[in-house]
Design an enzyme around this catalytic site. Structure first.
Site, mmCIF file in Angstrom:
data_model
loop_
_atom_site.group_PDB
_atom_site.id
_atom_site.type_symbol
_atom_site.label_atom_id
_atom_site.label_comp_id
_atom_site.label_asym_id
_atom_site.label_seq_id
_atom_site.Cartn_x
_atom_site.Cartn_y
_atom_site.Cartn_z
ATOM 1 N N SER A 143 0.811 -1.187 0.200
ATOM 2 C CA SER A 143 -0.076 0.049 -0.033
ATOM 3 C C SER A 143 0.984 1.402 -0.049
ATOM 4 O O SER A 143 2.044 1.080 0.475
ATOM 5 C CB SER A 143 -0.918 0.095 1.217
ATOM 6 O OG SER A 143 -1.432 1.220 1.335
ATOM 7 N N TYR A 157 -2.592 -0.038 10.158
ATOM 8 C CA TYR A 157 -2.601 -0.628 8.759
ATOM 9 C C TYR A 157 -1.265 -0.235 7.930
ATOM 10 O O TYR A 157 -0.698 -0.953 7.542
ATOM 11 C CB TYR A 157 -3.761 -0.012 7.665
ATOM 12 C CG TYR A 157 -3.819 -0.413 6.407
ATOM 13 C CD1 TYR A 157 -4.269 -1.851 6.323
ATOM 14 C CD2 TYR A 157 -3.416 0.268 5.383
ATOM 15 C CE1 TYR A 157 -4.564 -2.045 5.103
ATOM 16 C CE2 TYR A 157 -3.635 -0.338 4.253
ATOM 17 C CZ TYR A 157 -4.162 -1.662 4.073
ATOM 18 O OH TYR A 157 -4.223 -2.129 2.431
#
Length: 248
Positions: A143, A157
């Site tokens: 990501s 995250y």
């Protein structure tokens, strides 16, 4: 050109979103494709039917990637079913979207995030390494938040995806002598049911990009299949940002 003709690919979390797009693109490039899923059996079977219509063999395996034993079993099942494994795409992921303040995030959410996003990728790669031959490919889906966090609320995250980058680089060193490459694709905002381009936070995410839009899942899939191809054997340990310039 069907550059992956006859190869076998496993896409974890491949029943929907980016994972499903990757599975479909791999099939279009000639691969036999297996996907794992937890809840979306019908969607997983839709992907299998697409693979079969493209001329390959498909398989859907139910596995909860917060359970390390199920991860290893899924990899072995795919290799046994097809008789080989050539490409592992670690796409399965978990993100807490509850909006819980940092100080109140429960440890079970921390554990599940790290179990699915980091431990499962490690276990899947470790188990896949038993089956991969020279020319094998491991591709982790990271990501843009793994390298830059533009605002609050993404600590957990981002930590997990940053760890995935370290895993990618370490695996590249461990598996490189065997002719197996390991790379990472790190998407920016991508239009899926988990993060739709018309969602409540879409305008803020779109504004962070240089191109002013969301990616389509197919754009992420195209980069994954590029790295999966046999012509790309000198790219390993790389983190390919497919984020529209979010981290430029």
């Amino acid at each position: 050109m069907r550059s992956l003709m006859g190869h076998v690919a496993l896409v974890t979390g491949g029943s929907r979103g980016i994972g499903a797009a990757i599975a479909r693109r791999l099939a279009e490039d000639g691969a036999h494709v297996a996907v794992t899923y937890v809840h979306n059996a019908d969607q997983a079977q839709d992907v299998v039917r697409f693979v079969e219509k493209a001329g390959g063999k498909g398989l859907a395996v139910r596995a909860d990637f917060s359970d390390a034993e199920q991860v290893g079993r899924a990899v072995d099942e795919v290799a046994s079913f097809f008789g080989r494994l050539d490409v592992l795409v670690n796409n399965a992921g978990f993100m807490d979207v509850s909006g819980t303040p940092l100080a109140e995030i429960p440890l079970d959410v921390v554990d599940r995030t790290l179990d699915v996003n980091v431990r499962a990728a490690f276990v899947a790669a470790q188990r896949a390494a038993r089956h991969l031959e020279r020319g094998g490919r491991v591709i982790n889906i990271g990501s843009c938040l793994g390298s830059r966090v533009p605002g609050p609320g993404a600590t957990l995250y981002a930590m997990s995806k940053s760890a995935l980058t370290g895993l990618t680089k370490g695996l590249a060193r461990d598996l490189g002598p065997r002719g197996i490459t390991v790379n990472q694709v790190s998407p920016g905002p991508t239009d899926t049911d988990m993060n739709p381009s018309d969602g409540p936070h879409a305008d803020a995410q779109r504004a962070l990009t240089a191109v002013g839009r969301y990616a389509s899942p197919e754009e992420i899939a195209a980069c994954v299949t590029f790295l999966a191809g046999q012509a790309e054997g000198f790219i390993t340990g790389a983190d390919l940002a497919v984020d529209g310039g979010t981290n430029a």
